[in-house]
Each structure stands twice: as C-alpha cells, then as structure tokens.
Scaffold this active site. Structure first.
Site, short mmCIF file in Angstrom:
data_model
loop_
_atom_site.label_atom_id
_atom_site.label_comp_id
_atom_site.label_asym_id
_atom_site.label_seq_id
_atom_site.Cartn_x
_atom_site.Cartn_y
_atom_site.Cartn_z
N ASP A 42 0.82 -1.22 0.00
CA ASP A 42 0.00 0.00 0.00
C ASP A 42 0.85 1.27 0.00
O ASP A 42 0.36 2.35 0.33
CB ASP A 42 -0.96 -0.01 1.19
CG ASP A 42 -0.22 -0.17 2.50
OD1 ASP A 42 1.00 -0.40 2.46
OD2 ASP A 42 -0.86 -0.06 3.56
N HIS A 245 24.15 5.76 -18.74
CA HIS A 245 23.03 5.90 -17.80
C HIS A 245 23.35 5.24 -16.45
O HIS A 245 22.45 4.73 -15.77
CB HIS A 245 21.75 5.30 -18.40
CG HIS A 245 21.22 6.10 -19.55
ND1 HIS A 245 20.30 5.61 -20.44
CD2 HIS A 245 21.48 7.36 -19.95
CE1 HIS A 245 20.04 6.54 -21.35
NE2 HIS A 245 20.74 7.60 -21.07
N ASP A 262 25.59 13.94 -13.35
CA ASP A 262 24.49 14.47 -14.17
C ASP A 262 23.28 14.52 -13.25
O ASP A 262 22.70 13.49 -12.92
CB ASP A 262 24.26 13.53 -15.36
CG ASP A 262 23.22 14.07 -16.34
OD1 ASP A 262 22.46 14.99 -15.97
OD2 ASP A 262 23.17 13.56 -17.48
N ASP A 273 18.87 20.41 -15.86
CA ASP A 273 19.61 19.22 -16.29
C ASP A 273 21.06 19.63 -16.50
O ASP A 273 21.40 20.20 -17.54
CB ASP A 273 18.96 18.70 -17.60
CG ASP A 273 19.62 17.43 -18.10
OD1 ASP A 273 20.47 16.86 -17.39
OD2 ASP A 273 19.26 17.01 -19.22
N HIS A 352 26.34 9.81 -28.21
CA HIS A 352 24.99 10.40 -28.04
C HIS A 352 24.94 11.74 -28.75
O HIS A 352 25.93 12.23 -29.27
CB HIS A 352 24.62 10.52 -26.55
CG HIS A 352 25.55 11.37 -25.72
ND1 HIS A 352 25.53 12.74 -25.74
CD2 HIS A 352 26.52 11.02 -24.84
CE1 HIS A 352 26.43 13.20 -24.89
NE2 HIS A 352 27.06 12.18 -24.34
N HIS A 356 18.73 18.16 -26.07
CA HIS A 356 17.30 17.86 -26.20
C HIS A 356 16.53 19.05 -25.68
O HIS A 356 17.07 19.88 -24.95
CB HIS A 356 16.94 16.59 -25.41
CG HIS A 356 17.48 16.59 -24.00
ND1 HIS A 356 16.87 17.24 -22.95
CD2 HIS A 356 18.62 16.07 -23.46
CE1 HIS A 356 17.57 17.09 -21.85
NE2 HIS A 356 18.65 16.39 -22.12
N HIS A 363 13.38 15.53 -20.90
CA HIS A 363 13.43 15.43 -22.36
C HIS A 363 12.07 15.95 -22.82
O HIS A 363 11.09 15.21 -22.90
CB HIS A 363 13.65 13.98 -22.81
CG HIS A 363 14.99 13.46 -22.38
ND1 HIS A 363 15.35 12.14 -22.46
CD2 HIS A 363 16.08 14.09 -21.88
CE1 HIS A 363 16.59 11.98 -22.02
NE2 HIS A 363 17.05 13.15 -21.65
N GLU A 387 25.15 19.36 -24.42
CA GLU A 387 25.83 18.38 -23.56
C GLU A 387 26.76 17.42 -24.30
O GLU A 387 26.51 16.21 -24.32
CB GLU A 387 24.80 17.59 -22.76
CG GLU A 387 23.65 17.00 -23.57
CD GLU A 387 22.72 16.18 -22.69
OE1 GLU A 387 23.20 15.28 -21.98
OE2 GLU A 387 21.49 16.43 -22.72
N TYR A 391 33.88 9.52 -23.96
CA TYR A 391 33.89 8.36 -23.07
C TYR A 391 34.89 7.35 -23.64
O TYR A 391 34.67 6.82 -24.73
CB TYR A 391 32.49 7.74 -22.98
CG TYR A 391 31.42 8.81 -22.76
CD1 TYR A 391 31.08 9.24 -21.49
CD2 TYR A 391 30.82 9.44 -23.86
CE1 TYR A 391 30.14 10.25 -21.30
CE2 TYR A 391 29.88 10.45 -23.69
CZ TYR A 391 29.55 10.85 -22.40
OH TYR A 391 28.63 11.86 -22.23
N ARG A 408 31.42 14.54 -19.49
CA ARG A 408 30.31 15.24 -20.15
C ARG A 408 30.17 16.60 -19.47
O ARG A 408 30.37 16.70 -18.26
CB ARG A 408 29.00 14.44 -20.06
CG ARG A 408 27.83 15.14 -20.75
CD ARG A 408 26.61 14.22 -21.01
NE ARG A 408 26.02 13.67 -19.82
CZ ARG A 408 26.18 12.42 -19.39
NH1 ARG A 408 26.92 11.58 -20.08
NH2 ARG A 408 25.59 11.99 -18.29
N GLU A 410 27.33 19.64 -19.41
CA GLU A 410 25.95 19.90 -19.86
C GLU A 410 25.40 21.18 -19.23
O GLU A 410 25.41 21.33 -18.00
CB GLU A 410 25.05 18.72 -19.47
CG GLU A 410 23.59 18.95 -19.82
CD GLU A 410 22.71 17.73 -19.55
OE1 GLU A 410 23.06 16.92 -18.65
OE2 GLU A 410 21.69 17.58 -20.24
#
Ligand code: GLY
Ligand code: MN
Ligand code: MN
Length: 441
Positions: A42, A245, A262, A273, A352, A356, A363, A387, A391, A408, A410
């Site tokens: 619950d 990710h 990130d 972001d 990538h 976006h 996104h 961004e 890698y 990265r 961003e």
C-alpha cells in the site's frame, strides 16, 4: 483558504487554455493527469502530475481530468477528488470541486466520482475529440466506453465525435515556446541545480562513496524548495562515467579519478539538467585535462550555434567538428575529419547527441524536425540542453593514457533574440574555476 497562485499566474494558465481552444476550433479535449503508482503493497511512488494536464490546469492533485470544450460556447471542466475530512486527516488537504473553480479559474468542476455520468454528456454531439490515444491504456478503455455509449444513442439523435485528433499535436508545439514565467521558473530550477553542483565539488574527497555525494544534491534540492530530482542522478566515479546511464551510485571514489555528475531538480514542474565532471582530488591529471578542455571547447562551439536562424542540429554539428579534430590529434581516431565523420568512427568515444528540449519534462515535448523532414529552426523562447561528452573505454586501438576517462559537460540554454542565455552558468565549469573551488579550504 490556501491560495494556489497569484492572479498573474492564473492568467498564465488561463491563456494556455485559451490558446488550445483557439487551435482546436471546435470539439472537446480530454486531458487526464497521471495515475498513482504502487511501489509495494500500500506504499505509492511519490505522485507526479501529468505534464500536459499540469501545463493547462496548474492542478497538482491525483485523480483529476480536464475537459476543454471549444466552439461557440467554450468552457473548461475539471473533475477532481471530493473534499473528504476522513481522507484529509490521513493523506492531507484536497481542494474539492468548489474550491478548484475559484482557485484555479476553471469554469466548472465536479467530483471525479461523477466522471462516467457527466463525461458522455460533455462529448455528445462534438465534432472532434482531442485526446492522446495510446498514452494510457486505462484511460483509453474509459474514453472508448463513453464513445460506445454515445454510439448506442444514435437513434435518439445523439452522436459521438467523428474524428479523434491527438491533442499533443497542439500542446507539444505550445510547450516548445517558453513564456516569461516559464523561463523565470527554469532559471530558478537551474540556479538550485547549479548550487548543488558547486556544493558537491566542495564536498567531494577521495574514498567517499558516490551515494554520499548524491546525498548532497538531494539536500540542496529540497533545502531550496525543489520538489524532486528531475531524473535519477548519475554520480559516476572513474570508469563508471563511461556507462552513459550509470545510476547505481554505490562505488567508492578513487584518488586520481574524475567524477561525472548528471543531476538536476524539478521546481514547480520545471526541470534543470546539468552535468559537471571534476577531479575527485581537486586537480586534473594531464590526460584528464586534455580531454576535458576538448569537450569544453566543443561545448563552447555548440553554444555559439544556439541562436535563431540556426537549425536544431547546428550545435551538434559544431560540437562534433571540434570533438572529431581533437580525437584525431589525440590518436583516438584515424583519418581526416571528413573520413571520421563519414565512417562514424568517432562514435566509439561520442555516441549520443548534443542535447534535447527542456521544460516540464527533462526530455521535453516538441518536434525536432519540420513537416518536410528538415531540422527545425531555433526560435526565441525555446529551451534546450547542450551536452557534448567523451567516453574512453579500454580497447586495443586506444592509447592507454586515456583509458577509463568519461567526461560530459551539460548546460541549459534558452534561445534569445540574438543568441542564447545559459541559465546554468553558476555551476563552475573551467579547469581553473573547478580547481580553485576545490582547493578553497
Ligand atoms: N539527464 C538526462 C540527460 O542528460 O539527457
Ligand atoms: Mn540532458
Ligand atoms: Mn543530463
């Protein structure tokens, strides 16, 4: 009575509804909020309203749905939970239909318990139904039942809408152009996230755990009134940064590695972001600095292209050009820049895209191409991320010097008349700024 907003804000949301009514021309739109999701038994996941529903209503309670009727007699109708002292003792305040009308500027409101009785009457004899078919199976079943009920009444002169239009077609386009209120809210969201990144840089030391640093973000977000992280934070030390990710966030931070974070927050519905990558011990190694400066240069080139009269892909193309030349200089890619672009060999290190749309969703809604299939032009009021990254996983064709470095950078940009405003610039970014901040003890 608890006030939900200022009069100015009421006008902001009323204007959005009026614009949708104008786009619809005639017909009825049905826009439900999100369902509540059970985490176990619950216990529920924290409730997050549906972005389209919130965009039009400002209403944050679950079990709500908005009907918008266009045509000769336009009106907005909200169904929401009843006032219920018993439930409010357990779960907290609810507006109830009467207060929803006065506080949210809706024309009519009814109990959600009356939905199946009243909805068919609102849909009856409307030429078009504006609804996002396929977005939620349970709502699809319910809406279909209302339509079928109307079809059985054909002989009494009642008709069901003959056309179903995806309401997102209009709302996505509206959401793409941010109002002054939205931009100001996004600036505030960005400032909170930027402060959290700065806090993390000052906090981080070798041997800490990734989750300890993640906790600093949650502290800053909630302390500054953000209602939630905008997405699951990525706190990735060393080689973990090469997993795009990564969100286990449970490894120990090693002296000499970089830390890629990130993380952004959601404030009054709007996401920030930000990614920053910095040395765990406060000082970039030579190899880390080489790649970091390259990614930073590619980001500067991309940001310079975030401007009206450039198309959506121009920032990506600019970032890619800088990265490819750097990859060749560093011996990561072989051949001319044209060959590396053509063959796509750069994708071993940059797989990538460069950004976006950003807004209520991290996104965010909005098409990236126009009807002819061309990249759409950037226009004032659009908000996007920039961004680029790099890698480097261990591989035979890669100089060992760069192995396991993931970077990265961003930022969030809002397109202005002549260029863009970087709303995340308070997060330290240059090598000098980061090293100075981390050694400022
Ligand atoms: N944090 C999600 C993204 O950068 O797209
Ligand atoms: Mn992003
Ligand atoms: Mn991000």
């Amino acid at each position: 009575m608890i006030k939900n907003s200022t009069e100015k804000l009421d006008l902001e949301f009323a204007l959005r509804r009026a614009r949708l009514i104008e786009s619809m021309g005639e017909g009825v739109a049905i826009i439900p909020t999100s369902p509540e999701f059970i985490r176990n038994r619950d216990s529920h996941y924290p409730f997050r309203f549906d972005s389209y529903f919130y965009y039009l209503s400002a209403f944050k309670e679950p079990e709500s749905v908005l009907f918008i009727i266009a045509g000769a007699e336009p009106k907005t109708v909200l169904f929401c939970r009843d006032k219920d002292m018993e439930r409010e003792i357990w779960d907290g305040f609810r507006y109830g239909p009467a207060a929803a009308v006065t506080e949210y500027g809706i024309d009519e409101a009814y109990s959600i318990n009356q939905l199946d009785e009243i909805a068919p009457k609102l849909i009856a004899n409307q030429a078009k139904l504006f609804y996002s078919l396929g977005a939620d199976a349970a709502w699809d079943v319910r809406v279909t039942a209302w339509l079928n009920q109307l079809r059985t009444q054909a002989r009494t002169g009642v008709s069901a809408p003959g056309e179903i239009v995806d309401v997102r077609k209009y709302l996505d386009e509206m959401r793409l152009y941010k109002s002054a209120y939205e931009i100001e809210t996004m600036r505030q969201s960005a400032n909170i996230a930027a402060a959290a990144h700065q806090r993390a840089m000052q906090f981080t030391k070798p041997s800490m755990m990734e989750y300890e640093v993640e906790a600093e973000f949650l502290h800053e977000f909630y302390h500054c009134r953000a209602q939630a992280p905008a997405y699951t934070s990525i706190v990735a030390g060393g080689a973990n940064a090469c997993t795009l990710h990564y969100n286990a966030n449970n490894a120990q931070l090693r002296d000499g590695d970089l830390l890629l974070i990130d993380a952004g927050c959601e404030l009054d519905g709007y996401a920030s972001d930000i990614t920053r990558t910095f040395p765990i011990n406060g000082k970039f190694s030579a190899a880390q600095k080489d790649l970091y400066e390259l990614v930073l240069a590619s980001q500067s080139a991309a940001i310079a292209k975030v401007s009206p009269n450039n198309h959506w892909n121009a920032p990506h193309e600019a970032a890619l050009d800088v990265l490819i030349r750097g990859f060749i200089d560093f011996g990561l890619c072989k051949g001319s820049p044209e060959e590396v672009l053509e063959t796509g060999s750069y994708r071993q290190f940059y797989m990538h895209r460069t950004g976006h749309w950003l807004g209520l969703d991290v996104h965010d809604a909005g098409e990236y191409k126009d009807k002819q299939g061309n990249w759409r032009m950037l226009e004032k009021g659009m908000a996007l991320t920039v961004e680029p990254g790099c890698y480097v996983r261990p591989a035979d064709n890669v100089p060992k010097y760069f192995w396991n470095i993931g970077i990265r950078i961003e930022d969030d940009a809002v397109v202005t008349e002549n260029g863009c405003e970087i709303i995340t610039k308070a997060a330290p970014k240059t090598v000098a700024e980061i090293e100075a901040l981390m050694h400022d003890d």
